[in-house]
Design an enzyme around this catalytic site. Structure first.
Site, PDB file in Angstrom:
ATOM      1  N   ASP A 192       0.823  -1.223   0.000  1.00  0.00           N
ATOM      2  CA  ASP A 192       0.000   0.000   0.000  1.00  0.00           C
ATOM      3  C   ASP A 192       0.855   1.270   0.000  1.00  0.00           C
ATOM      4  O   ASP A 192       0.349   2.359   0.265  1.00  0.00           O
ATOM      5  CB  ASP A 192      -0.947  -0.002   1.206  1.00  0.00           C
ATOM      6  N   ARG A 207       9.528  27.051  -0.266  1.00  0.00           N
ATOM      7  CA  ARG A 207       8.886  28.257  -0.814  1.00  0.00           C
ATOM      8  C   ARG A 207       7.677  28.675  -0.001  1.00  0.00           C
ATOM      9  O   ARG A 207       7.219  29.802  -0.095  1.00  0.00           O
ATOM     10  CB  ARG A 207       8.496  28.007  -2.283  1.00  0.00           C
ATOM     11  N   LYS A 212       9.948  41.014 -11.331  1.00  0.00           N
ATOM     12  CA  LYS A 212       8.967  39.981 -11.695  1.00  0.00           C
ATOM     13  C   LYS A 212       7.725  40.093 -10.800  1.00  0.00           C
ATOM     14  O   LYS A 212       7.834  40.347  -9.613  1.00  0.00           O
ATOM     15  CB  LYS A 212       9.617  38.607 -11.495  1.00  0.00           C
ATOM     16  N   ARG A 215       4.167  37.838  -9.810  1.00  0.00           N
ATOM     17  CA  ARG A 215       3.549  36.525  -9.981  1.00  0.00           C
ATOM     18  C   ARG A 215       2.110  36.605  -9.475  1.00  0.00           C
ATOM     19  O   ARG A 215       1.884  36.849  -8.293  1.00  0.00           O
ATOM     20  CB  ARG A 215       4.335  35.480  -9.186  1.00  0.00           C
ATOM     21  N   ASP A 249      19.589  31.884  -9.588  1.00  0.00           N
ATOM     22  CA  ASP A 249      18.399  31.697  -8.756  1.00  0.00           C
ATOM     23  C   ASP A 249      18.584  30.435  -7.930  1.00  0.00           C
ATOM     24  O   ASP A 249      19.513  29.655  -8.179  1.00  0.00           O
ATOM     25  CB  ASP A 249      17.151  31.580  -9.653  1.00  0.00           C
ATOM     26  N   GLY A 251       9.256  29.057 -15.992  1.00  0.00           N
ATOM     27  CA  GLY A 251       8.622  30.298 -16.458  1.00  0.00           C
ATOM     28  C   GLY A 251       9.436  31.536 -16.091  1.00  0.00           C
ATOM     29  O   GLY A 251       9.711  32.392 -16.946  1.00  0.00           O
ATOM     30  N   THR A 252       9.855  31.620 -14.832  1.00  0.00           N
ATOM     31  CA  THR A 252      10.614  32.786 -14.362  1.00  0.00           C
ATOM     32  C   THR A 252      11.852  32.974 -15.233  1.00  0.00           C
ATOM     33  O   THR A 252      12.146  34.066 -15.732  1.00  0.00           O
ATOM     34  CB  THR A 252      11.056  32.549 -12.897  1.00  0.00           C
TER      35      THR A 252
HETATM   36  C1  R5P Z   1      10.928  32.057  -6.397  1.00  0.00           C
HETATM   37  O1  R5P Z   1      10.977  32.997  -5.615  1.00  0.00           O
HETATM   38  C2  R5P Z   1      12.104  31.176  -6.667  1.00  0.00           C
HETATM   39  O2  R5P Z   1      13.311  31.757  -6.295  1.00  0.00           O
HETATM   40  C3  R5P Z   1      12.158  30.767  -8.138  1.00  0.00           C
HETATM   41  O3  R5P Z   1      12.355  31.946  -8.905  1.00  0.00           O
HETATM   42  C4  R5P Z   1      10.886  30.097  -8.562  1.00  0.00           C
HETATM   43  O4  R5P Z   1      10.558  29.051  -7.682  1.00  0.00           O
HETATM   44  C5  R5P Z   1      11.018  29.549  -9.976  1.00  0.00           C
HETATM   45  O5  R5P Z   1       9.790  28.972 -10.335  1.00  0.00           O
HETATM   46  P1  R5P Z   1       9.372  28.770 -11.844  1.00  0.00           P
HETATM   47  O6  R5P Z   1      10.521  28.080 -12.532  1.00  0.00           O
HETATM   48  O7  R5P Z   1       8.147  27.892 -11.742  1.00  0.00           O
HETATM   49  O8  R5P Z   1       9.049  30.105 -12.433  1.00  0.00           O
END
Ligand code: R5P
Length: 311
Positions: free
Chosen positions: A34, A93, A191, A193, A217, A224-225
């Protein structure tokens, strides 16, 4: 010292053990029909200083549960000290309430690790340094910046570099990398979101015209970012854009998005085990942080300075 591994990133655990010249602890982590997790340690760990290597990456909840059960097994087997080595800390996050009636899941995860019996935590590029305060046990937050800086200098050393943070929250991380690159100038992507998983670039702060941009980062998830930032930088006249990102979460179609983006390349670390899609990508390269983690483990075991790794 003993190095024990869960299943989430065995190659990394083996590389850390290899760096330290110790064998991996003999353990089986199995599933019942399971999907319940069962852990059995096949050697004596009584009185040992044990490091459990288990990034809590996809599938996050399974890997987290596996980590907690490994820690519980070690505690009940009388290990002297248990360090959770979590190079990628899933749920990081969710470190604050983004709105009313929402959880702070990173704090909950910190509580779970502590309650399971972890005495210390070792992580890499935590999403926010303040997450260390969610623990009342010692935490070490390592930085991949020295590994990245060495690679940037090898690949892009002769060019006019600008280090770019893809959002305002990443400026401290970007500045730290820029310092290691002969104080390269900084730029910031403004940016916004609106929804998780979707980002929209608003503005570039700083002059990137003609520059070889290095985006830095902590996480690339949907991509996407990163891809939006790369396009915005090129639109502003950047000569090229490469990205250095510690944790390659790369969910869903992220690899395809990166492959078809304007990025020259995406460099990630092995904090998370690369998927087949990542390995097959012609734009993604993986740097190892095993020696960095191995050296930090050695220093924790020897009770010597970890911070001096970054001097
Ligand atoms: C957000 O503050 C993090 O530092 C990254 O920029 C984010 O988690 C990237 O996410 P994604 O690739 O989905 O845009």
């Amino acid at each position: 010292m003993k190095i024990m591994a869960g299943n989430s990133n065995l190659p990394l655990a083996r590389a850390i053990a290899g760096y330290l010249e110790v064998p991996l602890t003999d353990v089986s982590v199995r599933r019942f029909a399971d999907e319940e997790i069962f852990v059995e340690i096949h050697e004596n760990v009584r009185g040992e200083d044990v490091f459990v290597v288990q990034p809590t990456s996809f599938p996050v909840n399974d890997n987290l549960m596996e980590l907690l059960i490994c820690i519980d097994a070690l505690r009940r087997a009388s290990a002297k000290r248990i360090t959770a080595v979590v190079p990628y800390f899933g749920y990081a996050r969710q470190d604050r309430k983004p709105g009313p009636r929402t959880p702070i899941s990173a704090k909950l995860v910190a509580n779970l690790m502590t309650q399971a019996g972890a005495d210390r935590v070792l992580s890499v590029d935590l999403h926010a340094g303040q997450i260390q305060g969610f623990f009342d046990i010692p935490t070490d937050n390592l930085y991949a910046a020295p590994v990245m800086a060495a690679d940037v200098l090898t690949r892009y050393g002769g060019q006019e570099l600008t280090v770019v943070s893809p959002d305002v929250g990443g400026v401290v991380r970007a500045r730290a990398l820029a310092k290691r690159l002969d104080n390269a100038p900084l730029a910031i992507v403004d940016k916004r979101r609106d929804k998780p998983g979707q980002s929209e670039v608003m503005n570039i702060i700083g002059d990137v015209s003609g520059r070889a941009c290095i985006l830095i980062d902590d996480i690339v998830d949907s991509g996407g970012t990163l891809c939006n930032a790369a396009q915005a930088l090129l639109d502003q006249g950047a000569a090229s854009v490469a990205a250095y990102i510690t944790h390659g979460v790369l969910s869903g179609g992220a690899v395809a998005r990166v492959d078809s983006s304007a990025l020259k390349e995406l460099v990630i670390t092995d904090s998370i085990l690369a998927t087949e899609a990542t390995d097959a990508s012609n734009k993604i390269r993986v740097l190892t942080i095993a020696p960095l983690l191995g050296e930090a483990v050695r220093r924790i075991a020897d009770e010597s300075s970890v911070s001096s790794l970054f001097d």
